[in-house]
Structure formats: structure tokens, C-alpha cells
Design a protein around this motif. Sequence first.
Motif, mmCIF file in Angstrom:
data_model
loop_
_atom_site.group_PDB
_atom_site.id
_atom_site.type_symbol
_atom_site.label_atom_id
_atom_site.label_comp_id
_atom_site.label_asym_id
_atom_site.label_seq_id
_atom_site.Cartn_x
_atom_site.Cartn_y
_atom_site.Cartn_z
ATOM 1 N N TYR A 245 17.022 15.753 61.171
ATOM 2 C CA TYR A 245 17.476 16.390 59.939
ATOM 3 C C TYR A 245 18.900 15.984 59.532
ATOM 4 N N PHE A 246 19.631 15.318 60.443
ATOM 5 C CA PHE A 246 21.026 14.985 60.166
ATOM 6 C C PHE A 246 21.248 13.481 59.969
ATOM 7 N N ASN A 247 22.333 13.172 59.265
ATOM 8 C CA ASN A 247 22.756 11.787 59.122
ATOM 9 C C ASN A 247 23.389 11.291 60.427
ATOM 10 N N ASN A 248 23.726 10.026 60.476
ATOM 11 C CA ASN A 248 24.443 9.457 61.617
ATOM 12 C C ASN A 248 25.829 10.086 61.674
ATOM 13 N N PRO A 249 26.184 10.799 62.761
ATOM 14 C CA PRO A 249 27.472 11.496 62.808
ATOM 15 C C PRO A 249 28.679 10.561 62.829
ATOM 16 N N GLY A 250 28.436 9.286 63.125
ATOM 17 C CA GLY A 250 29.530 8.323 63.136
ATOM 18 C C GLY A 250 29.771 7.669 61.786
ATOM 19 N N ASP A 251 28.972 8.006 60.792
ATOM 20 C CA ASP A 251 29.132 7.442 59.444
ATOM 21 C C ASP A 251 30.463 7.899 58.862
ATOM 22 N N LYS A 252 31.280 6.959 58.436
ATOM 23 C CA LYS A 252 32.609 7.280 57.915
ATOM 24 C C LYS A 252 32.623 7.538 56.410
ATOM 25 N N THR A 253 31.467 7.526 55.773
ATOM 26 C CA THR A 253 31.405 7.781 54.333
ATOM 27 C C THR A 253 31.939 9.168 54.017
ATOM 28 N N ASP A 254 32.789 9.266 52.998
ATOM 29 C CA ASP A 254 33.309 10.560 52.596
ATOM 30 C C ASP A 254 32.143 11.482 52.245
ATOM 31 N N PRO A 255 32.163 12.742 52.725
ATOM 32 C CA PRO A 255 31.041 13.651 52.451
ATOM 33 C C PRO A 255 30.772 13.853 50.965
ATOM 34 N N GLY A 256 31.814 13.733 50.126
ATOM 35 C CA GLY A 256 31.587 13.835 48.686
ATOM 36 C C GLY A 256 30.696 12.704 48.195
ATOM 37 N N ASP A 257 30.915 11.501 48.707
ATOM 38 C CA ASP A 257 30.081 10.359 48.346
ATOM 39 C C ASP A 257 28.696 10.474 48.967
ATOM 40 N N VAL A 258 28.628 11.068 50.156
ATOM 41 C CA VAL A 258 27.337 11.287 50.816
ATOM 42 C C VAL A 258 26.432 12.130 49.921
ATOM 43 N N LEU A 259 26.996 13.198 49.369
ATOM 44 C CA LEU A 259 26.189 14.081 48.532
ATOM 45 C C LEU A 259 25.869 13.437 47.188
ATOM 46 N N LYS A 260 26.839 12.765 46.600
ATOM 47 C CA LYS A 260 26.622 12.159 45.292
ATOM 48 C C LYS A 260 25.561 11.070 45.344
ATOM 49 N N THR A 261 25.611 10.229 46.391
ATOM 50 C CA THR A 261 24.670 9.112 46.492
ATOM 51 C C THR A 261 23.329 9.522 47.077
ATOM 52 N N GLY A 262 23.259 10.741 47.624
ATOM 53 C CA GLY A 262 22.006 11.191 48.205
ATOM 54 C C GLY A 262 21.777 10.703 49.623
ATOM 55 N N LYS A 263 22.833 10.212 50.302
ATOM 56 C CA LYS A 263 22.672 9.821 51.702
ATOM 57 C C LYS A 263 22.309 11.039 52.544
ATOM 58 N N ALA A 264 22.670 12.209 52.065
ATOM 59 C CA ALA A 264 22.207 13.479 52.627
ATOM 60 C C ALA A 264 22.064 14.432 51.455
ATOM 61 N N ALA A 265 21.068 15.279 51.521
ATOM 62 C CA ALA A 265 20.790 16.170 50.390
ATOM 63 C C ALA A 265 21.662 17.409 50.386
ATOM 64 N N MET A 266 22.209 17.784 51.571
ATOM 65 C CA MET A 266 22.987 19.021 51.678
ATOM 66 C C MET A 266 24.222 18.815 52.548
#
Length: 426
Positions: A245-266
Amino acid sequence: MIRSRLFRMAAVCAAVPMIVLAACSSGGGGTQQQAAKTELKLYNDKGAWSKYFDQMGALSKQQIGLSMKPVGYTDEPTYQAFIKASFRTDVKPDLFTWTTGGRLAEIVAQKQVAETTQLWQEAIKSGDLTTELAKYYTVGGKQYCVPLNAAYWGMFYNKKIFDEHQLKPPTTWDELMQIAATLKKSGVTAFYHTSVLFSFVWFEQLLAGTDPDLYDRLSTGQAKYTDPGVVEVMKRWKSMIDAGYFNNPGDKTDPGDVLKTGKAAMVSFGTWFNTSMTQRDMKAGSDYGFFTIPNVNPALPKTSMIFESGPLCSLAKAPDAQASTKYLKWWVTTAAQEKWATARGDVSANPKVAIADEAIAQVGKAAGSGEFRLVNRYFEAAPPPVLTAALDGFGAFVVKPDGYQKILEDIQRVADEYWSTHQQGN
């Protein structure tokens, strides 16, 4: 551990020569002033908020004849090192941001932060601050600093992803897990998490939503990290990681970009995360939404909501104590807080301020009326040494969740050492 290395870096930074610190201060910074200041420097660990601080500086110049210039850091250990170095040097900030809880108590004990008891009394009397909030700023029966911000934690979600999969905000934990499972089947990552700094987020949410009394006892040394209830929370957390259910915890993408791009839904964060959305030109209600995270345990009488309030402080030996106090008094007023909250799209510590974002406003109103059980954010609730160990441990856990038992034992060893020299329950 990553967190340990960061704190070792902070120790190195704290030891850098005075000439380097002076350069970083972008000014003379001596303790003696030839004349009353007309501009204050606000050192902060919120570099991304610089433009909002600039707006507040322009407003304060207009309203009280005292402007403010932000000096923002984006690396937390480096920032902490600079502030602590200022305690023993002549390079002193006029104002600075910090955290409540153990870290505030620590610098109060060192007699480094200015008392604000009278300011709080006056602000409570005028309705600009509340007695409920005062407890987070109280050490030894006195108040220190004022609220930079107040925030309630919940779940930000990508509304387009939810609409695409015909999903609605959940009202129960089972519904939230069903949403996660549905997204997983469609190849969409449900939740964001990270192995650094904010590694505690899901631990606090799962424990507060399962047994908030245990959460409170843990933070005051009256419970252990090896207690069955804590172990069960780690098992639940592990099961969610194992389910994918989770993304890769080592991903350095800013969480704001994570949500905007849909790399994670929540993404679970405080209402201050709304600022990240507005900075990315995302619109509430159409691009993203916010919902209260349901309790894991449906039998609890109230929904547990993580709460935090970050302080804005002045040193006991500030370069111009009168000017710093004048700014803190202005900061909590309705005129200042309306600008501050509106610019960032967040709630305000001043109950008189109306919030533009409807979802955020509803949460703030409900929390203020006692609908939720407010739970102090783990970052402030845990004593500093325990927090350091826990951040290391949780950061390791999200990478290798099978090791949860040893991680809890390691954290408890640090907790035992801390509480052996500190009174439990305080």
C-alpha cells in the motif's frame, strides 16, 4: 542509521568557526544595538515558506512600523545547530522557529528563550489565543514563545484518482483499507511514507487511532515500546507495507509532487501541507481533498486527531528584546493571523480567523468544539533522546519491516535510560 548521521552532521555544523556562522547570519548580529531595530530577522526551518514570511514582513512594517526578513533553512539538523550555536555566540536571531514539547523545555531549562506569560494572558483575554493552546507553550507554569502555526493532521488525497476509481473519503478504517486495496489492484500506490524525519507519521496515527491512552502513557514513560499494544500496532503497520500500500520509502520526491503527479493517491500530513498544494497551483475540491483519518478501533468514543503547534520564539538575550516582543504581540493578532492563514490556506491559532478552504475550516471548527480527541504530535510528545532513537528505528522499519521487535527493544532501551533520570508523567 540515516537519522543518526544527520544528528552527527548537526554536531559538526554546531562546531564551525564563528566566521562561518557570521557569514550565514547575513548581518553583524552583535548583542549591542546602537538604535532600536526597524527590521527583524526571523530564522526558520521552513525555507519553502519564504514568500509568506515576506508578505508578513511587509504587513508588519505597514501596521506596526517593524519589518521582518526571513532567513530560511531547509535542512533541519543544520538549522538546530545554528540556533543552539547562537546561545553561546554574539550571532543571535531576533526571532526563530522551534518545536514545543521536550525541545522547548530543553532550551527553557538552559534559560535561552524569552518568557511570554504576560503576552499570553493579554492575548487570551482579548480572544486572540486560547487557554487550551497555552498548555503546549507552558513550561514550569510559565509560557514561552507564541504559536507560529497550529495544524490538525488528516489525509490529503488526489481527487482525480479518487474520481477515476469511483472512491469517496472513508468514514471507517475498514473503508480506508478497502480503498487502499482497490487502488493496489489498479496499479496505484495508496499511501506516501518516508524513511527520514517524518518516519513517525504512521506509527503515531495507528497507535492514536487504536489506543490513544496508550499513546499518551508511552510519551510520559508510563508504558513501554515493548508492550503488547505497541507491538500489535507495528504488526498492523507491517501488514500494510507487506500488502504493497506504500510507496518506496527511499523516494526523495517532494510529497507535494507525489500527490500532484499521482505517485501516491494519499498523503498524511498536517493542515500546513495545504500550502504545498497551493504552491503547486492545485485547487481544493477539484484537484485534491482532505479527510479525517478514521480510528482503527471503531469503539473509541472520539476520533483521535493528531495536533501540532509550532512556536515562534525570541531569545532571552535577543539583540533588541523590546522589538522582538513587539513583533510577537502583533503576530497573534487577528489582523496578522488573517493574512498568515489566508496566504498559506491553513488554520490559525487565533480562533477569530475565518478559514477559506471549506474542508480545512470544518476540521478546525470541529476540533475547536471538542468533537475530536486531540493527540499531541509524536515529534513533540516524545522526549528528544527517545525521539531520535525512534526516528532511526521507524526509518529502518519501513525499509525492513520484519525487524520491528528489535527496533522496539532498541527504542525502549533509550526510553529506560531517559526515564531513569526524569520523572515519569511529566
